[in-house]
Motif scaffolding. Structure first.
Motif, PDB file in Angstrom:
ATOM      1  N   LEU A   1       3.595 -16.866 -40.569  1.00 61.93           N
ATOM      2  CA  LEU A   1       4.746 -17.240 -41.370  1.00 61.93           C
ATOM      3  C   LEU A   1       4.436 -18.525 -42.130  1.00 61.93           C
TER       4      LEU A   1
ATOM      5  N   ALA B   1       6.424 -21.796 -43.880  1.00 64.68           N
ATOM      6  CA  ALA B   1       7.695 -22.517 -43.973  1.00 64.68           C
ATOM      7  C   ALA B   1       7.603 -23.614 -45.036  1.00 64.68           C
TER       8      ALA B   1
ATOM      9  N   LEU C   1       5.822 -26.744 -36.005  1.00 64.11           N
ATOM     10  CA  LEU C   1       5.665 -25.408 -36.579  1.00 64.11           C
ATOM     11  C   LEU C   1       4.244 -24.899 -36.397  1.00 64.11           C
TER      12      LEU C   1
ATOM     13  N   VAL D   1       3.052 -21.347 -37.246  1.00 69.07           N
ATOM     14  CA  VAL D   1       3.668 -21.259 -38.574  1.00 69.07           C
ATOM     15  C   VAL D   1       3.026 -22.304 -39.490  1.00 69.07           C
TER      16      VAL D   1
ATOM     17  N   SER E   1       2.951 -24.573 -42.961  1.00 68.13           N
ATOM     18  CA  SER E   1       4.062 -25.205 -43.677  1.00 68.13           C
ATOM     19  C   SER E   1       3.585 -25.989 -44.886  1.00 68.13           C
TER      20      SER E   1
ATOM     21  N   ASP F   1       8.713 -17.836 -45.993  1.00 70.11           N
ATOM     22  CA  ASP F   1       9.447 -17.019 -45.042  1.00 70.11           C
ATOM     23  C   ASP F   1      10.679 -17.735 -44.526  1.00 70.11           C
ATOM     24  N   ILE F   2      10.639 -19.051 -44.556  1.00 70.13           N
ATOM     25  CA  ILE F   2      11.747 -19.833 -44.021  1.00 70.13           C
ATOM     26  C   ILE F   2      11.699 -21.234 -44.640  1.00 70.13           C
TER      27      ILE F   2
ATOM     28  N   LEU G   1      13.143 -24.756 -32.185  1.00 68.51           N
ATOM     29  CA  LEU G   1      12.317 -24.158 -33.243  1.00 68.51           C
ATOM     30  C   LEU G   1      11.818 -22.781 -32.857  1.00 68.51           C
TER      31      LEU G   1
ATOM     32  N   ILE H   1      12.450 -19.544 -35.091  1.00 64.53           N
ATOM     33  CA  ILE H   1      11.345 -18.757 -35.635  1.00 64.53           C
ATOM     34  C   ILE H   1      11.391 -17.340 -35.068  1.00 64.53           C
ATOM     35  N   ARG H   2      11.745 -17.233 -33.789  1.00 61.57           N
ATOM     36  CA  ARG H   2      11.873 -15.913 -33.160  1.00 61.57           C
ATOM     37  C   ARG H   2      12.916 -15.094 -33.906  1.00 61.57           C
TER      38      ARG H   2
ATOM     39  N   SER I   1      13.600 -15.281 -36.942  1.00 50.52           N
ATOM     40  CA  SER I   1      13.125 -14.938 -38.271  1.00 50.52           C
ATOM     41  C   SER I   1      12.055 -13.880 -38.257  1.00 50.52           C
ATOM     42  N   ASN I   2      11.387 -13.765 -37.071  1.00 54.24           N
ATOM     43  CA  ASN I   2      10.187 -12.952 -37.026  1.00 54.24           C
ATOM     44  C   ASN I   2      10.315 -11.728 -36.160  1.00 54.24           C
TER      45      ASN I   2
END
Lengths: 166, 149
Positions: free
Chosen positions: A46, A48, A65, A70, A72, A92-93, A154, A158-159, A161-162
């Motif tokens: 991902l 961010a 992250l 993730v 960023s 993604d976020i 976090l 993130i969970r 989102s994914n």
């Protein structure tokens, strides 16, 4: 500032360079920062965007992250965040701080939504006054969380989102 | 001194700061982010925090020295300092900033000046302990590097 943004929106729209994410929970699979936006990699990481005027906060959130797998990128204020999206990048976020100079998180979120950005935006602030949270939610963020964000919060974000586990 | 002794000293220092409330759980979270792939993360964050804090304290001093106080500007600076102190777990500094913001909201210049004094004291107390922490971290890393060779 307003006319330069309008010009950018027209240019971006005509070139088709604004990418859209599916609203809500489905993430796009993005490459690491530095690669062309929209490229898929085998890493399935991902990506961010961390929007905060405080470099200490950006560094810490970036590290949290990273530990969650993730990648960023950073923006120092809402205007930079909008410019990054107008430049064709997609994420993604987004983690959007509320109080920032130049353009705050509310204005930036409204602007992003008005130009068609459907990326999940997590609003963050140290203030947890009900009225302020409501105002921030009304600007178009998907969720609000009180700062500081820690590893547990976090991972949950993130969970969500994914869909994958950490 | 063997690295074990240095680590005990470092742990003891951090634990005492946690007990006193100078640091809170957020600092422990930062320590957990440091590992062999990011051995200097805590030192980096502490350094960034201290640089930013001293810049902000200087600006606050200048702002409150003005004949007419721009309370919005002062509040913006205090907000910044509160944010970064919260992120690194600098609890006493954060709490002092929260009090400071109340005086800004009330446009109370005397209150702001007193609050700045408190924030400065808390920050410098924290900084002196951070300096010891960084020295211990450096010695531990130097010893570990030597052992690996």
């Amino acid at each position: 500032m307003g006319s330069s943004i309008s010009k950018k929106i027209k240019e971006a729209s005509s070139s088709g360079s604004i990418t859209h994410n599916v609203e809500g929970n489905l993430p796009l699979l993005k490459g690491s920062p530095g690669q062309d936006s929209g490229n898929f990699t085998s890493k399935n990481k991902l990506l961010a965007l961390v929007v905060d005027d405080n470099r200490v906060n950006r560094r810490i959130l970036g590290m949290f992250l990273s530990k969650l797998g993730v990648d960023s990128q950073e923006a120092e204020n809402g205007q930079q965040a909008v410019d990054i999206f107008l430049g064709g990048a997609s994420f993604d976020i987004v983690f959007m701080d509320r109080e920032m100079p130049v353009m705050d998180g509310l204005k930036a979120t409204k602007m992003l939504r008005s130009i068609g950005v459907k990326t999940k935006i997590i609003g963050v602030s140290a203030n947890n006054e009900k009225e302020e949270i409501a105002e921030f939610m009304a600007s178009g963020i998907n969720e609000f969380h009180t700062k500081p964000l820690d590893s547990v919060k976090l991972a949950t974000i993130i969970r969500g989102s994914n869909g994958s586990s950490f | 001194m063997a690295t074990g002794g240095l680590k005990d000293q470092l742990d003891g220092l951090v634990n005492s700061m946690l007990r006193e409330g100078v640091l809170d759980e957020q600092f422990t979270q930062l320590q957990m982010l440091q590992d062999s792939s990011n051995p200097g993360f805590v030192a980096e964050v502490i350094t960034l925090f201290c640089e930013d804090s001293e810049r902000i304290l200087a600006e606050l001093g200048k702002s409150l020295d003005q004949a007419v106080t721009d309370f919005r500007r002062v509040d913006a600076y205090v907000h910044q300092l509160k944010g970064s102190s919260s992120s690194v777990g600098a609890q006493h500094v954060k709490l002092a900033c929260i009090q400071f913001r109340h005086f800004c909201e009330e446009n109370d210049k005397d209150g702001c000046i007193r609050a700045l004094h408190v924030v400065r004291n808390e920050y410098y107390n924290l900084r002196s302990k951070f300096e010891i922490m960084l020295q211990l971290e450096q010695r531990i890393q130097a010893y570990d590097s030597k052992q690996q060779k």
